[in-house]
Design a protein around this motif. Structure first.
Motif, PDB file in Angstrom:
ATOM      1  N   ASN A 268       0.858  -1.183   0.000  1.00  0.00           N
ATOM      2  CA  ASN A 268       0.000   0.000   0.000  1.00  0.00           C
ATOM      3  C   ASN A 268       0.890   1.227   0.000  1.00  0.00           C
ATOM      4  N   VAL A 269       0.737   2.048  -1.004  1.00  0.00           N
ATOM      5  CA  VAL A 269       1.614   3.215  -1.162  1.00  0.00           C
ATOM      6  C   VAL A 269       0.866   4.466  -0.682  1.00  0.00           C
ATOM      7  N   PRO A 270       1.445   5.207   0.282  1.00  0.00           N
ATOM      8  CA  PRO A 270       0.746   6.393   0.794  1.00  0.00           C
ATOM      9  C   PRO A 270       0.915   7.596  -0.146  1.00  0.00           C
ATOM     10  N   TYR A 271      -0.094   8.457  -0.183  1.00  0.00           N
ATOM     11  CA  TYR A 271      -0.006   9.713  -0.940  1.00  0.00           C
ATOM     12  C   TYR A 271      -1.007  10.703  -0.347  1.00  0.00           C
ATOM     13  N   ILE A 307      -2.844  -1.500 -10.133  1.00  0.00           N
ATOM     14  CA  ILE A 307      -2.948  -0.331  -9.260  1.00  0.00           C
ATOM     15  C   ILE A 307      -4.417  -0.171  -8.871  1.00  0.00           C
ATOM     16  N   LYS A 308      -4.660  -0.108  -7.574  1.00  0.00           N
ATOM     17  CA  LYS A 308      -6.027   0.130  -7.112  1.00  0.00           C
ATOM     18  C   LYS A 308      -6.018   1.405  -6.273  1.00  0.00           C
ATOM     19  N   GLY A 309      -6.776   2.396  -6.716  1.00  0.00           N
ATOM     20  CA  GLY A 309      -6.784   3.686  -6.032  1.00  0.00           C
ATOM     21  C   GLY A 309      -8.085   3.917  -5.284  1.00  0.00           C
ATOM     22  N   ASP A 310      -7.991   4.629  -4.212  1.00  0.00           N
ATOM     23  CA  ASP A 310      -9.187   4.972  -3.431  1.00  0.00           C
ATOM     24  C   ASP A 310      -9.746   6.270  -4.010  1.00  0.00           C
ATOM     25  N   ASP A 373       5.964   7.985  -9.306  1.00  0.00           N
ATOM     26  CA  ASP A 373       5.541   9.380  -9.163  1.00  0.00           C
ATOM     27  C   ASP A 373       4.021   9.369  -9.176  1.00  0.00           C
ATOM     28  N   ILE A 374       3.430   9.890  -8.123  1.00  0.00           N
ATOM     29  CA  ILE A 374       1.973   9.812  -7.971  1.00  0.00           C
ATOM     30  C   ILE A 374       1.385  11.219  -7.976  1.00  0.00           C
ATOM     31  N   GLU A 383      -6.144  14.882   2.247  1.00  0.00           N
ATOM     32  CA  GLU A 383      -5.967  13.903   3.331  1.00  0.00           C
ATOM     33  C   GLU A 383      -4.985  12.824   2.884  1.00  0.00           C
ATOM     34  N   ARG A 384      -4.570  12.012   3.855  1.00  0.00           N
ATOM     35  CA  ARG A 384      -3.631  10.942   3.578  1.00  0.00           C
ATOM     36  C   ARG A 384      -4.414   9.703   3.117  1.00  0.00           C
ATOM     37  N   LYS A 385      -4.034   9.149   1.952  1.00  0.00           N
ATOM     38  CA  LYS A 385      -4.677   7.925   1.477  1.00  0.00           C
ATOM     39  C   LYS A 385      -3.605   6.974   0.990  1.00  0.00           C
ATOM     40  N   THR A 386      -4.011   5.768   0.666  1.00  0.00           N
ATOM     41  CA  THR A 386      -3.058   4.803   0.096  1.00  0.00           C
ATOM     42  C   THR A 386      -3.623   4.218  -1.189  1.00  0.00           C
ATOM     43  N   MET A 387      -2.728   3.884  -2.041  1.00  0.00           N
ATOM     44  CA  MET A 387      -3.120   3.107  -3.222  1.00  0.00           C
ATOM     45  C   MET A 387      -2.445   1.743  -3.137  1.00  0.00           C
TER      46      MET A 387
END
Lengths: 439, 45
Positions: A268-271, A307-310, A373-374, A383-387
């Motif tokens: 899970n990658v934070p962004y 890749i699954k994004g919220d 690069d996101i 806000e902080r989310k993860t993909m």
């Protein structure tokens, strides 16, 4: 030349005077012929005895001239035939007419040569009676399909015949086809006769009987028993097609069952989400992220990166590099996930998706890491989310299989439609066409 | 024609098998195709 004794029969022509008009009438094969037609007054004369009685006299406003002269000799199927009689028959229902030429060889008997819309067939009487099922007739292993059934009458006659011919004589007829053959039935009160006709190219007839171009009719349409190269080709190509489809499918199943199809890395990658409403992804403003090193098994195989994004009425853009830690070989990719939904005029709608994936072929095994690069936009709040990022090794591919199905199917589909067009044309004159609805 | 098609089909099956074994994709150019955000299409207001 088939120069056997059978090809040059000795002849003893008998000539007598027509009892009706006095014109000379010749009988080429006395003893075989039972009637002859006077070509001046069209009286049909009984030739079974020396009285030469007139059976019938008929009158035609227009005389039909045979394309092949009576008395002509020609070689068909390695046998020499002489044209001794000419009949024009007419289908009573449709008034369609066709020509029949009576051929004779004292050693082989009689044959008919028919001309139907410019198409020729050589007809041989058969003693064997067919078996029937539904609209099919079967002789031996050969199955013939019903093509025509109706009544026909003699419209015009010339020459001599092995029966006492009469203009207007009616028979029931049926034709069953199996190109290049046609099984035909003729029935009157006295008898039922079966015959098989074989299609002959007009050029063969023209050359055999030395018919000039002007007398030959141009073939129209597709004859009931005309062989179709397209249909012949379809039978073989269609069979090959089925075999190749089966082989390709079997190879694909084998391929799917032998691939690794294993998740080698997932994270899970934070962004940080952005409220930016523009739709321009910018790697300069993107957040960068680098994964730890992980191992990819198997020497040479593909990888699938998911890749699954919220995302919720927003978008997420990822520029990534899969880098070999030992060789620095880099596989780059770009993917965007975006998902929108809402209600317009009381109707709910949605677009896009929250997951996307990409397959990269021929990735050597070894140690790798990700550089990402996101960028994103359209979020309701910062806000902080993860993909979710996943790498799968050795995925079964379907693209090659689908391409092969396409390549292998182009020719058979073309051949099928050409064959079908020919068959539809063939059956267009039949009341028993399998290409017509039964309504 | 049927013979040519038969030969073509056999060769295609062989190449298909070879491509699967050796991880070759037909028309590989699009393996790393790029996508960019496009926003909601017909419903965008």
């Amino acid at each position: 030349m088939a120069g056997s004794a059978g090809t040059k029969p000795a002849k003893k022509v008998t000539t007598f005077s027509c009892s009706k008009c006095g014109a000379p009438v010749s009988v080429r094969y006395p003893g075989h012929s039972m009637s002859a037609v006077c070509d001046r007054c069209f009286s049909v004369i009984d030739t079974t005895n020396d009285a030469f009685r007139v059976i019938e006299t008929y009158f035609k406003q227009m005389q039909v001239h045979p394309r092949i002269e009576l008395g002509s000799r020609g070689e068909l199927n390695d046998k020499t035939w002489e044209v001794i009689g000419f009949v024009v028959r007419e289908d009573i229902a449709s008034a369609f007419k066709w020509e029949e030429y009576l051929l004779f060889n004292p050693y082989y008997g009689y044959r008919w040569l028919t001309c139907n819309n410019g198409h020729w067939s050589l007809v041989t009487t058969v003693k064997e009676k067919p078996d029937f099922s539904s609209n099919d007739a079967k002789i031996g292993d050969k199955k013939y399909k019903l093509f025509y059934r109706g009544r026909a009458k003699v419209f015009f006659v010339l020459g001599e015949f092995y029966w006492k011919v009469a203009v207007g004589e009616e028979v029931w007829m049926a034709d069953y086809i199996r190109p290049p053959e046609m099984l035909s039935m003729e029935e009157d009160r006295a008898q039922k006769v079966w015959s098989i006709s074989e299609y002959i190219e007009p050029k063969v007839v023209q050359e055999a009987f030395n018919v000039d171009d002007g007398s030959m009719a141009t073939p129209v349409g597709v004859a009931p028993n005309q062989p179709s190269p397209e249909t012949q080709a379809w039978k073989k190509v269609g069979m090959y097609w089925g075999i190749f489809l089966a082989v390709l499918t079997a190879l694909q199943v084998l391929h799917c069952s032998t691939v690794l199809n294993r998740v080698e890395y997932e994270v899970n990658v934070p962004y940080m989400t952005k409220q930016d409403s523009t739709l321009v992804a910018d790697t300069k403003k993107a957040e960068s992220w680098t994964s730890p090193v992980f191992e990819i098994a198997k020497d040479k195989a593909n990888v699938e990166i998911s890749i699954k994004g919220d995302v919720d009425n927003s978008w997420l853009y990822v520029y990534g590099e899969l880098v070999n830690d030992d060789t620095n070989e880099t596989f780059s990719f770009e993917r965007t996930v975006e998902y929108y939904h809402g209600v317009d005029d009381g109707e709910s709608w949605s677009e896009g998706h929250t997951t996307d994936r990409i397959t990269i072929g021929n990735v050597p095994g070894g140690k790798y890491y990700f550089n990402l690069d996101i960028d994103n936009g359209g979020a309701k709040a910062t806000e902080r989310k993860t993909m979710y990022l996943e790498l799968k090794r050795d995925i079964a591919g379907y693209a090659n299989y689908l391409w092969c199905l396409l390549f292998i199917s182009i020719l058979p589909i073309c051949v099928f439609f050409r064959s079908r067009a020919t068959e539809v044309a063939r059956w267009s004159d039949s009341d028993y066409s399998p290409y017509q609805s039964s309504s | 024609m049927d013979k040519v098609y038969g030969i073509f089909g056999v060769l295609l099956c062989i190449y298909f098998w070879y491509a699967n074994v050796n991880n070759i994709r037909f028309f590989e150019g699009e393996t790393a195709g790029h996508t960019r955000p496009s926003g909601p299409g017909v419903h965008h207001k």
